[in-house]
Motif scaffolding. Structure first.
Motif, short mmCIF file in Angstrom:
data_model
loop_
_atom_site.label_atom_id
_atom_site.label_comp_id
_atom_site.label_asym_id
_atom_site.label_seq_id
_atom_site.Cartn_x
_atom_site.Cartn_y
_atom_site.Cartn_z
N ARG A 154 0.84 -1.21 0.00
CA ARG A 154 0.00 0.00 0.00
C ARG A 154 0.87 1.26 0.00
NH1 ARG A 154 -3.01 -1.57 3.73
NH2 ARG A 154 -2.06 -0.49 5.51
N VAL A 155 1.93 1.26 0.79
CA VAL A 155 2.83 2.41 0.86
C VAL A 155 3.55 2.62 -0.48
CG1 VAL A 155 4.96 3.27 1.91
CG2 VAL A 155 3.16 2.33 3.35
N LEU A 156 4.00 1.53 -1.10
CA LEU A 156 4.69 1.65 -2.39
C LEU A 156 3.76 2.19 -3.47
CD1 LEU A 156 6.95 -1.55 -2.61
CD2 LEU A 156 7.60 0.79 -2.03
N GLU A 157 2.52 1.73 -3.49
CA GLU A 157 1.57 2.22 -4.49
C GLU A 157 1.31 3.71 -4.31
OE1 GLU A 157 -1.91 -0.15 -4.15
OE2 GLU A 157 -0.99 -1.95 -5.02
N GLN A 158 1.10 4.14 -3.07
CA GLN A 158 0.86 5.55 -2.81
C GLN A 158 2.08 6.40 -3.17
OE1 GLN A 158 -0.11 5.00 1.34
NE2 GLN A 158 -2.30 5.24 0.99
N THR A 159 3.26 5.92 -2.82
CA THR A 159 4.50 6.64 -3.13
C THR A 159 4.68 6.78 -4.64
OG1 THR A 159 5.55 5.82 -1.12
CG2 THR A 159 7.00 6.65 -2.85
N LEU A 160 4.47 5.70 -5.37
CA LEU A 160 4.64 5.73 -6.82
C LEU A 160 3.65 6.68 -7.48
CD1 LEU A 160 6.09 4.57 -9.31
CD2 LEU A 160 4.37 2.75 -9.35
N GLY A 161 2.40 6.65 -7.03
CA GLY A 161 1.38 7.50 -7.61
C GLY A 161 1.68 8.98 -7.44
N ILE A 162 2.03 9.39 -6.21
CA ILE A 162 2.32 10.80 -5.94
C ILE A 162 3.60 11.25 -6.65
CG2 ILE A 162 2.88 12.47 -4.13
CD1 ILE A 162 0.01 11.65 -4.05
N THR A 163 4.62 10.39 -6.66
CA THR A 163 5.89 10.75 -7.30
C THR A 163 5.71 10.96 -8.80
OG1 THR A 163 7.12 9.49 -5.65
CG2 THR A 163 8.27 10.04 -7.68
N CYS A 164 5.01 10.05 -9.45
CA CYS A 164 4.79 10.18 -10.90
C CYS A 164 3.99 11.44 -11.23
CB CYS A 164 4.07 8.95 -11.43
SG CYS A 164 5.08 7.46 -11.44
N MET A 165 3.02 11.77 -10.39
CA MET A 165 2.24 12.98 -10.62
C MET A 165 3.14 14.21 -10.61
SD MET A 165 -0.72 14.70 -8.23
CE MET A 165 0.51 15.20 -7.03
N PHE A 166 4.03 14.30 -9.60
CA PHE A 166 4.92 15.44 -9.52
C PHE A 166 5.90 15.49 -10.69
CE2 PHE A 166 3.86 15.80 -4.92
CZ PHE A 166 3.57 17.14 -4.91
N MET A 167 6.38 14.35 -11.13
CA MET A 167 7.35 14.33 -12.24
C MET A 167 6.69 14.81 -13.54
SD MET A 167 9.65 10.91 -11.60
CE MET A 167 10.71 11.32 -12.99
N TRP A 168 5.47 14.37 -13.79
CA TRP A 168 4.77 14.83 -14.99
C TRP A 168 4.55 16.33 -14.95
CZ3 TRP A 168 4.24 12.76 -19.52
CH2 TRP A 168 4.22 11.37 -19.67
N ILE A 169 4.18 16.84 -13.78
CA ILE A 169 3.91 18.28 -13.65
C ILE A 169 5.18 19.09 -13.86
CG2 ILE A 169 3.29 20.07 -11.98
CD1 ILE A 169 1.20 18.12 -10.88
N ILE A 170 6.30 18.65 -13.28
CA ILE A 170 7.56 19.38 -13.46
C ILE A 170 7.96 19.39 -14.93
CG2 ILE A 170 10.01 19.43 -12.88
CD1 ILE A 170 9.27 18.11 -10.21
N MET A 171 7.85 18.25 -15.60
CA MET A 171 8.22 18.17 -17.01
C MET A 171 7.37 19.11 -17.86
SD MET A 171 8.57 14.81 -19.44
CE MET A 171 6.81 14.48 -19.48
N ALA A 172 6.05 19.12 -17.60
CA ALA A 172 5.16 20.02 -18.35
C ALA A 172 5.50 21.47 -18.07
CB ALA A 172 3.71 19.73 -17.98
#
Length: 441
Positions: free
Chosen positions: A276-294
């Motif tokens: 559960r912790v890994l899924e939540q971590t991956l989801g939030i991290t990917c969201m931030f990476m996409w936003i920074i790239m955009a």
């Protein structure tokens, strides 16, 4: 078509895309890439690729998943619940004591997580039912939990400040240190408000009866031990970094490993919780990476158009505004946008415009990062689209209505605005600690 008109068209297209329900990174990134292709031909498509490569080369980006993992691991392992039991006993004898304990809990959770969501979830599920059962005013405690959880994006290790630091090209370590005293100042102002309200009207926050809080000192100390592990992890992580023993990324790894050890030491580390912790971590991290790239792609196009110079010429030249007048206008615009956008959307929209202009006006960008983060806190709590309002409505019991939730945030939003004005008037509240630590080092 003039460059000013192109910039205005890009901005309006991005806002329209967001209003249709598109994800933030998609609206910003697509508008940036399409505008680049129309302006500069096939080579313009490379802006998106260049932004991606620039993102992957940012070594400091590794701190994001580490701190997000640390926060979720400490939250999911139940350590926050143990902490609240300690606050319950130690503060329960004072009028409004449990509300003060909740503010203290939110500060600790902020130092463990770096996000507002975790503090909000813990406060609404652990503290809120207990406060209501003890006869606390539902409107006041709803505001306490929402305001207290917003400290998660100001008190280090703040994930929002990591995002700001990457876009503004400012040292994340200095930004974190700059957030320490402002975060504690806001927590103190929240506590003063609760004390005054409960002193005027004791019915808002009754003290616990003696039979529930009177226990031997040794028992109280045992309860206080719940805070040893999270504080140890925080001070070990930040201490090693400030002493120069570890880099920022290495300190984040220390925090992540420390949280994993704490969950194991408590006997609460299970495969289910781990997944559960890994899924939540991956989801939030990917969201931030996409936003920074955009944001990088969109900002590159804006910079190429000279939009920053055009705005600077408009405000300074044609309107004749001074630096402080321009800064106040920026903060007012942030407060207005915060009613409709989240913190990351606000940052990527205005970063290409505001951040270079703030630097040219002679203001410190680390100090401005604190002001931006406080406006994000306010954005979390202002209708119609405040995140904390929605989270509280989803997790609160039926007796707390949406109107109650909206009413509850009014005094705390005013307190945050007061805190922001104090920090604008006295910049050293934010700048003294990073200047002292880095000059000494």
């Amino acid at each position: 078509m003039s460059y000013e008109m192109i910039a205005l068209l890009m901005f309006s297209s991005m806002m329209m895309s967001m209003l249709t329900g598109q994800r933030v990174f998609a609206a910003i990134g697509v508008v940036g890439v399409v505008a680049a292709a129309l302006l500069w031909g096939n080579g313009g498509f490379e802006l998106g690729f260049s932004a991606n490569m620039k993102l992957l080369k940012w070594y400091a980006l590794l701190t994001l998943p580490m701190f997000i993992f640390m926060g979720y691991m400490l939250s999911e392992s139940g350590i926050a619940e143990d902490l609240y039991k300690a606050f319950h006993v130690w503060f329960g004898g004072v009028r409004g004591g449990l509300a003060l304990g909740t503010i203290g809990l939110m500060v600790v959770i902020s130092a463990m997580n770096g996000l507002s969501v975790a503090g909000m979830a813990i406060g609404a599920t652990i503290a809120l039912p207990e406060l209501l059962r003890r006869g606390y005013d539902k409107i006041m405690v709803s505001g306490v939990i929402q305001a207290g959880s917003s400290l998660g994006i100001l008190v280090p290790p703040s994930v929002v400040m990591v995002l700001y630091g990457m876009i503004a090209r400012q040292p994340v370590g200095q930004l974190w240190l700059a957030g320490v005293f402002p975060g504690l100042l806001l927590a103190l102002l929240f506590a003063i408000y609760v004390v005054i309200r409960c002193w005027i009207n004791p019915a808002l926050g009754p003290a616990l009866p003696p039979e529930e809080r009177d226990m031997p000192l040794i028992e109280k100390l045992k309860l206080a031990q719940a805070g040893v592990l999270p504080f140890l992890i925080f001070f070990l992580m930040m201490g090693l970094f400030l002493m120069g023993i570890t880099s920022l990324v290495e300190s984040s790894a220390v925090g992540a490993l420390g949280s994993l050890f704490a969950a194991w030491f408590k006997g609460r580390l299970t495969w289910e919780m781990w997944n559960r912790v890994l899924e939540q971590t991956l989801g939030i991290t990917c969201m931030f990476m996409w936003i920074i790239m955009a944001a990088l792609c969109f900002g590159a196009v804006f910079d190429g158009l000279g939009a920053v110079k055009a705005i600077e010429g408009l405000l300074v030249g044609e309107m004749g505004l001074g630096p402080w007048q321009i800064l106040i206008l920026m903060q007012v615009s942030f407060l207005i946008m915060g009613a409709f956008l989240d913190d990351t959307a606000m940052l990527v929209i205005v970063a290409p415009l505001y951040i270079p202009l703030v630097g040219k006006l002679g203001f410190d960008l680390v100090w401005y990062g604190v002001l931006y983060t406080i406006t994000c806190q306010i954005a979390y709590m202002t209708p119609p689209f405040g995140y904390n309002l929605f989270l509280m409505r989803a997790m609160a019991p039926p007796e707390i209505s949406l109107i109650d939730i909206y009413r509850s945030i009014v005094p705390f939003v005013l307190i945050m605005i007061l805190g922001m004005i104090i920090i604008m008037a006295f910049p050293q509240i934010a700048l003294w600690l990073p200047q002292h630590v880095y000059v000494r080092g």
